[in-house]
Design a protein around this motif. Structure first.
Motif: not given
Ligand code: ZN
Length: 244
Positions: A163-178
């Motif tokens: 994946h190409h997105a990262f956010h600590p609040a979701v726990g790291g790598a995130a898909c386009v939907q999440c």
């Protein structure tokens, strides 16, 4: 019950001068978590062990429990990691960041962190990539603490990466939907680099950083962001506990 003196291995996290000749020493011990102790008379020239109570010395220390502060009554040098670090700005700042983070992750009865830190300092003494050594320390430390970032699959829904997105609040790598708003846009190679560092695959990791320093810079930014977010959660939850 009378308090008994005890011995442990320790690294000095920081020191403060106290009174006329004493020094307060904050120690990361191997088996007793973080301890604050007073070392009496160590600023006098004839002090037997004052010179050992400094940054980057692995000491075998004797402590006597006190009400607020332990008394440090002896210290023997086990190893000195300062050479190669104290005369190199980049290594020095990375090593200090590792020490300060270890202070915040430490808890009693878990020697892993101390051992991991001494290994990191030994590696730091000769590395051409201090920030990469620091990032490996932080990632492995977070994994040990139970908040490793997801670096391939989506941290939210488990969709396989890259994946190409990262956010600590979701726990790291995130898909386009999440991906939450404000996610960092990241090259998948940086997430792969973090995975290599978290698993101590040094030759592969250092090869990537040598060829493409910008991937290392992104990995560093994400690692710091993930650490920061979790340390703040920890502080917040402690604050909530204090209020109840
Ligand atoms: Zn997802």
């Amino acid at each position: 019950m009378r308090a008994q003196p005890y011995r442990d291995r320790a690294l000095v996290v920081r020191t403060h001068d106290f009174g006329e000749a004493d020094r307060i020493i904050v120690l990361l011990t191997r088996s007793h978590g973080v301890k604050r102790g007073v070392a009496k008379g160590v600023r006098r020239a004839k002090s037997r062990f004052g010179s050992r109570l400094q940054h980057f010395v692995d000491i075998d220390v004797q402590l006597y429990p006190g009400r607020n502060l332990e008394s440090i009554t002896g210290a023997d040098t086990v190893a000195f990691y300062g050479s190669g670090i104290i005369d190199n700005y980049e290594r020095y700042t990375a090593a200090c960041a590792a020490l300060e983070t270890a202070e915040r992750l430490a808890h009693e009865g878990d020697p892993w962190l101390f051992d991991h830190l001494t290994e990191t300092l030994a590696r730091m003494q000769t590395t051409a990539h201090p920030t990469v050594v620091l990032d490996a320390f932080l990632l492995q430390g977070m994994t040990h603490a139970g908040w490793a970032p997801s670096l391939f699959d989506c941290a939210q829904c488990g969709a396989p990466g890259p994946h190409h997105a990262f956010h600590p609040a979701v726990g790291g790598a995130a898909c386009v939907q999440c991906r939450p708003p404000g996610s960092a846009e990241v090259p998948e190679e940086s997430l792969h680099l973090m995975w290599l560092l978290n698993n101590a695959h040094w030759p592969a990791a250092l090869g990537i950083v040598a060829q493409a320093p910008h991937l290392g810079a992104v990995a560093h930014r994400l690692t710091r962001a993930h650490l920061q977010w979790h340390l703040e959660q920890k502080v917040t939850s402690l604050g909530v506990m204090d209020q109840t």
